[in-house]
Design an enzyme around this catalytic site. Structure first.
Site, PDB file in Angstrom:
ATOM      1  N   TYR A  96      -8.378  -2.024   3.661  1.00 19.79           N
ATOM      2  CA  TYR A  96      -8.058  -3.143   4.210  1.00 19.79           C
ATOM      3  C   TYR A  96      -8.716  -3.295   5.597  1.00 19.79           C
ATOM      4  O   TYR A  96      -8.837  -4.608   5.932  1.00 19.79           O
ATOM      5  CB  TYR A  96      -6.513  -3.230   4.425  1.00 19.79           C
ATOM      6  CG  TYR A  96      -5.784  -3.358   3.202  1.00 19.79           C
ATOM      7  CD1 TYR A  96      -6.167  -3.266   2.041  1.00 19.79           C
ATOM      8  CD2 TYR A  96      -4.337  -3.285   3.453  1.00 19.79           C
ATOM      9  CE1 TYR A  96      -5.518  -3.346   0.761  1.00 19.79           C
ATOM     10  CE2 TYR A  96      -3.578  -3.411   2.120  1.00 19.79           C
ATOM     11  CZ  TYR A  96      -4.117  -3.476   0.926  1.00 19.79           C
ATOM     12  OH  TYR A  96      -3.163  -3.470  -0.121  1.00 19.79           O
ATOM     13  N   LYS A 117      -5.912  10.085  -5.160  1.00 22.11           N
ATOM     14  CA  LYS A 117      -6.991  10.073  -6.426  1.00 22.11           C
ATOM     15  C   LYS A 117      -8.268  10.910  -6.135  1.00 22.11           C
ATOM     16  O   LYS A 117      -9.300  10.444  -6.090  1.00 22.11           O
ATOM     17  CB  LYS A 117      -7.421   8.462  -6.448  1.00 22.11           C
ATOM     18  CG  LYS A 117      -8.115   8.178  -7.947  1.00 22.11           C
ATOM     19  CD  LYS A 117      -7.075   8.223  -9.053  1.00 22.11           C
ATOM     20  CE  LYS A 117      -7.799   7.951 -10.232  1.00 22.11           C
ATOM     21  NZ  LYS A 117      -7.015   8.069 -11.459  1.00 22.11           N
ATOM     22  N   ASP A 148      -2.017   7.245 -10.463  1.00 22.78           N
ATOM     23  CA  ASP A 148      -1.602   6.681 -11.811  1.00 22.78           C
ATOM     24  C   ASP A 148      -0.541   7.569 -12.251  1.00 22.78           C
ATOM     25  O   ASP A 148       0.678   6.770 -12.817  1.00 22.78           O
ATOM     26  CB  ASP A 148      -2.794   6.635 -12.783  1.00 22.78           C
ATOM     27  CG  ASP A 148      -3.592   7.994 -12.735  1.00 22.78           C
ATOM     28  OD1 ASP A 148      -3.266   8.741 -11.682  1.00 22.78           O
ATOM     29  OD2 ASP A 148      -4.575   8.175 -13.351  1.00 22.78           O
ATOM     30  N   ASP A 199       0.596   0.401  -0.502  1.00 27.48           N
ATOM     31  CA  ASP A 199       0.844  -1.058  -0.769  1.00 27.48           C
ATOM     32  C   ASP A 199       1.430  -1.242  -2.408  1.00 27.48           C
ATOM     33  O   ASP A 199       2.745  -1.986  -2.596  1.00 27.48           O
ATOM     34  CB  ASP A 199      -0.216  -2.061  -0.617  1.00 27.48           C
ATOM     35  CG  ASP A 199       0.052  -3.387  -0.409  1.00 27.48           C
ATOM     36  OD1 ASP A 199       1.213  -3.909  -0.752  1.00 27.48           O
ATOM     37  OD2 ASP A 199      -0.632  -4.275  -0.291  1.00 27.48           O
ATOM     38  N   ASP A 236       5.568  -1.754  -3.579  1.00 25.56           N
ATOM     39  CA  ASP A 236       6.131  -2.802  -4.404  1.00 25.56           C
ATOM     40  C   ASP A 236       6.776  -2.649  -5.637  1.00 25.56           C
ATOM     41  O   ASP A 236       7.660  -3.244  -6.287  1.00 25.56           O
ATOM     42  CB  ASP A 236       4.992  -3.908  -4.310  1.00 25.56           C
ATOM     43  CG  ASP A 236       4.812  -4.595  -3.093  1.00 25.56           C
ATOM     44  OD1 ASP A 236       5.438  -4.502  -2.264  1.00 25.56           O
ATOM     45  OD2 ASP A 236       3.658  -5.133  -2.949  1.00 25.56           O
TER      46      ASP A 236
END
Length: 368
Positions: free
Chosen positions: A141, A189, A221, A245, A249
């Protein structure tokens, strides 16, 4: 005691739910003999319309001088065609970076009266109680360069972290686990990304400083799948910005409504910005039906984390739970055999529970 709180209503339903927060603060102020000095400032689309920028300098300055910040919501289709640097969300990213709010804390807990509203089976979601600790000011970001190239045919985004940035958020994760159930899940990851391999190395190094905390590593994942199949298996999740993020959510819908959940964005000296996890919901703005509970619980987080008012925060949380158990709800919750209320009505019901409990428990008279 006097505390300065900056209010950033923002856009959409932000203004309505901020009114609920103000009423709850007034009740706490009265019952516990505090003095809250409230200052309202502009951010997001509201700031764009009034000042031409999504984050005015005066807003940032006021927040820096405050004891805590409450945020409603930002964004909406009205500003969708703005260039990237003038979108409402740029104000949100800017204030996080400008204030150095590097850690986002998002508690996700199931509510007994709302288990039926979860997309998961009740037996899977019923014991869910986790804290997601997300790094907030680094990663994709904020990395540079991020740009279009080759006449717009190619694009570059940059995922960049320093060791210091990773260390401080990992420490926040360990600290959160220590005061909960001493189980930390680090999400990365590492099978693909060099930044994740460094992340995992630092988690393992820091684990030596917290021998009482059980540490596990999950690829993002696998973590996403476990959130759906076994959410009660998590205690504290710590992860980088993008993964946090998305996962936070995903976790937020487990409870049955985005309107229920609070969040805190904090830094090391105690200053924090508190906001519900939902968006600006422009489709229901001005209709008086927005769910203010996420905003009210964010106010409770603010009292506990930034203002050191744990008793007051607990009183708000209890008042909300009592309200739900009484069957009071807004249109997004649909409690069976309950009573549907407007934004204003459910706010008043929560305040009535708050003040009634305060009097019956005789806990307020000692706060002067």
């Amino acid at each position: 005691m006097e505390k300065k709180i900056v209010l950033l209503p923002g856009d959409g339903i932000g203004k309505e739910i901020m009114e609920s927060a103000k009423k709850v603060l007034a009740a706490i102020e009265s019952e516990y003999h505090h003095d809250f000095v409230l200052q309202e400032c502009a951010i997001g689309g509201d700031a764009l319309d009034r000042y031409g920028v999504p984050l005015p300098d005066d807003t940032l300055k006021a927040c820096e001088e405050a004891d805590a910040v409450l945020l409603g919501s930002v964004g909406g289709p009205k500003w969708d065609n703005q260039p990237p640097e003038f979108r409402p969300e740029k104000g949100l990213l800017g204030i996080r970076k400008g204030l150095g709010l590097f850690a986002n804390l998002r508690p996700v807990k199931s509510f007994p009266s709302l288990l039926h509203a979860s997309p998961l089976k009740e037996e899977i979601v019923k014991d869910s109680d986790m804290m997601i600790v997300r790094e907030l000011t680094g990663g994709l970001y904020f990395g540079e360069p991020r740009e279009r190239r080759n006449n717009g045919e190619d694009v570059v985004d940059t995922l960049a972290y320093s060791r210091q940035e990773i260390e401080r958020i990992v420490e926040k994760g360990f600290e959160s686990a220590q005061i909960r159930n001493k189980h930390l899940t680090s999400v990365d990851k590492a099978n693909v990304l060099e930044s994740s391999r460094m992340w995992r190395e630092i988690v393992n190094e820091k684990a030596a400083d917290y021998p009482d905390v059980k540490v596990e590593h999950l690829l993002v994942d696998a973590a996403a799948m476990k959130l759906i199949t076994n959410p009660s298996g998590f205690d504290v999740i710590v992860t980088e910005n993008l993964f946090g993020d998305i996962l936070s959510d995903e976790a937020s819908v487990l409870t049955g409504s985005l309107g229920m959940l609070p969040s805190a964005s904090v830094r090391t000296d105690g200053l924090g910005m508190y906001e519900p996890v939902h968006g600006s919901a422009p489709d229901i703005a001005g209709k008086g039906i927005a769910n203010p509970i996420g905003m009210i619980l964010s106010t409770a987080l603010m009292l506990e984390y930034s203002l050191g008012m744990k008793e007051e925060a607990k009183a708000i949380e209890t008042a909300v739970m009592d309200c739900l158990e009484q069957g009071y709800h807004t249109s997004d919750l649909n409690i069976k055999d309950g009573k549907q209320m407007s934004t204003e009505e459910i706010t008043e019901a929560i305040i009535e529970n708050l003040t009634t409990k305060c009097i019956s428990d005789s806990i307020c008279s000692s706060y002067v």
